[in-house]
Design a protein around this motif. Sequence first.
Motif, PDB file in Angstrom:
ATOM      1  N   UNK A 225       0.712  -1.163   0.307  1.00 20.43           N
ATOM      2  CA  UNK A 225      -0.526   0.266   0.150  1.00 20.43           C
ATOM      3  C   UNK A 225       0.780   1.425  -0.116  1.00 20.43           C
ATOM      4  N   UNK A 226       0.276   2.667   0.699  1.00 19.71           N
ATOM      5  CA  UNK A 226       1.381   3.509   0.556  1.00 19.71           C
ATOM      6  C   UNK A 226       2.968   3.404   0.962  1.00 19.71           C
ATOM      7  N   UNK A 227       2.086   2.419   1.900  1.00 13.18           N
ATOM      8  CA  UNK A 227       3.394   2.538   3.180  1.00 13.18           C
ATOM      9  C   UNK A 227       4.626   1.362   2.517  1.00 13.18           C
ATOM     10  N   UNK A 228       4.549   1.023   1.801  1.00 13.34           N
ATOM     11  CA  UNK A 228       4.971  -0.392   0.920  1.00 13.34           C
ATOM     12  C   UNK A 228       4.309  -2.186   1.632  1.00 13.34           C
ATOM     13  N   UNK A 229       5.260  -2.398   2.237  1.00 18.82           N
ATOM     14  CA  UNK A 229       4.731  -4.155   2.334  1.00 18.82           C
ATOM     15  C   UNK A 229       3.991  -4.108   3.361  1.00 18.82           C
ATOM     16  N   UNK A 230       3.184  -4.786   3.297  1.00 22.95           N
ATOM     17  CA  UNK A 230       2.084  -4.691   4.151  1.00 22.95           C
ATOM     18  C   UNK A 230       2.605  -5.730   5.148  1.00 22.95           C
ATOM     19  N   UNK A 231       3.288  -5.536   6.365  1.00 23.45           N
ATOM     20  CA  UNK A 231       3.989  -6.471   7.005  1.00 23.45           C
ATOM     21  C   UNK A 231       2.703  -7.526   7.628  1.00 23.45           C
ATOM     22  N   UNK A 232       1.849  -6.717   8.587  1.00 21.52           N
ATOM     23  CA  UNK A 232       0.870  -7.807   8.928  1.00 21.52           C
ATOM     24  C   UNK A 232       0.200  -8.581   8.495  1.00 21.52           C
ATOM     25  N   UNK A 233      -0.429  -7.991   6.974  1.00 19.52           N
ATOM     26  CA  UNK A 233      -0.632  -9.210   5.485  1.00 19.52           C
ATOM     27  C   UNK A 233       0.121 -10.423   5.797  1.00 19.52           C
ATOM     28  N   UNK A 234       1.295 -10.021   5.631  1.00 19.84           N
ATOM     29  CA  UNK A 234       2.843 -10.899   4.800  1.00 19.84           C
ATOM     30  C   UNK A 234       2.618 -11.740   6.420  1.00 19.84           C
ATOM     31  N   UNK A 235       2.457 -11.366   7.767  1.00 18.30           N
ATOM     32  CA  UNK A 235       2.502 -12.384   8.989  1.00 18.30           C
ATOM     33  C   UNK A 235       1.392 -13.202   8.600  1.00 18.30           C
ATOM     34  N   UNK A 236       0.281 -12.639   8.794  1.00 18.73           N
ATOM     35  CA  UNK A 236      -1.213 -13.707   8.294  1.00 18.73           C
ATOM     36  C   UNK A 236      -1.193 -14.786   8.141  1.00 18.73           C
ATOM     37  N   UNK A 237      -0.406 -14.009   6.659  1.00 17.57           N
ATOM     38  CA  UNK A 237      -0.597 -15.515   5.612  1.00 17.57           C
ATOM     39  C   UNK A 237       0.345 -16.511   5.810  1.00 17.57           C
ATOM     40  N   UNK A 238       1.495 -15.720   6.206  1.00 13.00           N
ATOM     41  CA  UNK A 238       2.782 -17.218   6.002  1.00 13.00           C
ATOM     42  C   UNK A 238       3.763 -16.880   7.520  1.00 13.00           C
ATOM     43  N   UNK A 239       3.036 -16.836   8.281  1.00  8.86           N
ATOM     44  CA  UNK A 239       4.385 -16.586   9.627  1.00  8.86           C
ATOM     45  C   UNK A 239       5.228 -17.289   9.622  1.00  8.86           C
ATOM     46  N   UNK A 240       5.474 -18.296   9.098  1.00 11.93           N
ATOM     47  CA  UNK A 240       6.671 -19.175   9.340  1.00 11.93           C
ATOM     48  C   UNK A 240       7.472 -18.982   7.962  1.00 11.93           C
ATOM     49  N   UNK A 241       7.256 -17.997   7.420  1.00 14.17           N
ATOM     50  CA  UNK A 241       8.104 -18.077   5.815  1.00 14.17           C
ATOM     51  C   UNK A 241       9.369 -18.028   6.192  1.00 14.17           C
ATOM     52  N   UNK A 242      10.402 -18.655   5.586  1.00 12.53           N
ATOM     53  CA  UNK A 242      12.109 -18.606   5.471  1.00 12.53           C
ATOM     54  C   UNK A 242      12.415 -17.648   5.471  1.00 12.53           C
ATOM     55  N   UNK A 243      11.701 -16.371   3.668  1.00 15.55           N
ATOM     56  CA  UNK A 243      12.130 -15.272   2.839  1.00 15.55           C
ATOM     57  C   UNK A 243      11.245 -14.130   2.792  1.00 15.55           C
ATOM     58  N   UNK A 244      11.689 -13.008   3.620  1.00  9.91           N
ATOM     59  CA  UNK A 244      11.144 -11.756   2.733  1.00  9.91           C
ATOM     60  C   UNK A 244      11.887 -10.496   1.730  1.00  9.91           C
ATOM     61  N   UNK A 245      11.516 -10.967   0.630  1.00 14.08           N
ATOM     62  CA  UNK A 245      11.623 -10.705  -1.247  1.00 14.08           C
ATOM     63  C   UNK A 245      11.080  -9.047  -1.104  1.00 14.08           C
ATOM     64  N   UNK A 246      12.173  -7.821  -0.465  1.00 18.06           N
ATOM     65  CA  UNK A 246      11.459  -6.584  -0.530  1.00 18.06           C
ATOM     66  C   UNK A 246      12.144  -5.408  -1.539  1.00 18.06           C
ATOM     67  N   UNK A 247      11.815  -4.608  -1.872  1.00 20.63           N
ATOM     68  CA  UNK A 247      12.153  -3.691  -2.230  1.00 20.63           C
ATOM     69  C   UNK A 247      11.784  -2.256  -1.547  1.00 20.63           C
ATOM     70  N   UNK A 248      13.048  -2.405  -0.154  1.00 19.36           N
ATOM     71  CA  UNK A 248      12.011  -0.771   0.369  1.00 19.36           C
ATOM     72  C   UNK A 248      12.371   0.289  -0.627  1.00 19.36           C
ATOM     73  N   UNK A 249      13.130   0.247  -0.509  1.00 22.92           N
ATOM     74  CA  UNK A 249      13.743   2.201  -1.440  1.00 22.92           C
ATOM     75  C   UNK A 249      12.749   2.364  -1.944  1.00 22.92           C
ATOM     76  N   UNK A 250      12.522   1.881  -3.529  1.00 19.78           N
ATOM     77  CA  UNK A 250      11.725   2.622  -4.090  1.00 19.78           C
ATOM     78  C   UNK A 250      10.752   1.103  -4.755  1.00 19.78           C
ATOM     79  N   UNK A 251       9.606   0.618  -3.870  1.00 17.86           N
ATOM     80  CA  UNK A 251       8.941  -0.399  -4.418  1.00 17.86           C
ATOM     81  C   UNK A 251       8.973  -0.678  -5.890  1.00 17.86           C
TER      82      UNK A 251
END
Length: 470
Positions: A225-251
Amino acid sequence: MAAVFSLQLDRHGSAPLAEQIRAGIRAAIGDGRLAPGARLPSWRDLAAQLGVARGTVRIAYERLIDDQLVASAGAAGTYVAARPAAPLPPAPPADEAPLLSAGILAEPNVFQLGVPAQDAFPAKVWSRILLRATRAAAGRSVGYPDARGELALRQEIAASLALTRGIACSPAQVFITAGYAGGLGLALRVLRTEGAEAWMEDPGYLFARRALELAGVRPVAVPVDAEGLDVAAGVRAAPRAALALVTPGQQAPLGMTLSLARRHALLDWAERAGAWILEDDYLGELQLKGRAAPALASLDRAGRVIHFGTFSKTISPALRLGFLVVPPALVTPFAEVAALLAPAPAAPIQHAVAEFLRDGHYLRHLRHMKRVYAHRRQMLAACLAEAGEDPVLAGLAVLQRLPAGSDDAAVVREANRAGLFPMPLSVWYADPAAAPRGLLLGVTNLPEARVAECCAALAAAIDRAVGTDQ
């Protein structure tokens, strides 16, 4: 070269060795392994390689000359003769896979994404540096280079990251890779995440999503969303994920920066879950408005972030040169895998880039590029706005929304026929069929004198494609 000829001499067979050599070279010419104009080894070199007398090779060459398959140029050597072109094999069926039809592999052109400006690069300076590096490499002693990358370049990258991205690291933590893809492959080998889940921004980089799948990792779409990756949504969808691939500087591709609160939430999750964050610093050094946020790795205190960078968007994607910065605890396993499975690219290119950084050319080039790109993006957005569109700034692109229900891939194909190379927005989503429709218009190679003309041609292409769809 003998391997190219497929020369396997039978020293106990009935056929003379000269005839076996002639037949092997003739076969290589016939099936295209030796193209017209290819230079053959000298008699001396091929004889030494095959362990036969020079006269044996000379006889084979003379027979090939008689057959008009090769031609002698005297002291200049012996070459494969020109001949009528062989019929081309039937063309394979067109591959309509999204990765190949999305337009990102096209030659640099108007609205093309992912390629730096061809007219803003200091080509003369770079040519001189590259020539010096090549000459210096030719004079060095022969030996295996450091698989982690040349120390000179790793030192320059570490210094540059401290200055521009806020990352405090030693050269030992820096690994030179064959571009972003090479770095991702190296990281996935080291982390051994086969069968695990990985958070993937939605929309997110389509090549990275497919790379994860090929590595046996299941991407889990996490909305932005406007703040980038929705971390809370990620935790709900896959709390035990081994990786998170993100583009934090410019999505990638929408261009927003991951907020500070989300950054801390992401780091906290990774520490609790024992997960790894793969930080793709996509366009991190090319923030066109305001000061770029420090890299996510600069906030990492638990050693969970692996930072990815490349020179593809700033120098040239043809270099295939990137780098990783890994936490101290991962230096040894990364070094081992790099040495055995993914060594750094050729040393001369690395030394050239190191000099480009060391002498200040790189930072001057970045400043110039940002001015050029900001101006071109502003021109394009203004042109679209004048035509009644509502353009959205998205990093080094402008996003133009399309009517609901339209086929943005069809629009791109129509635009390609007009010499324009935008990219459909839908292919960046995990479910393209349900994704919003739009065009990503790269600004880097936008001809400033033809902005209005390009916008008009794009509008006409949209009208043709959308009218067909409806």
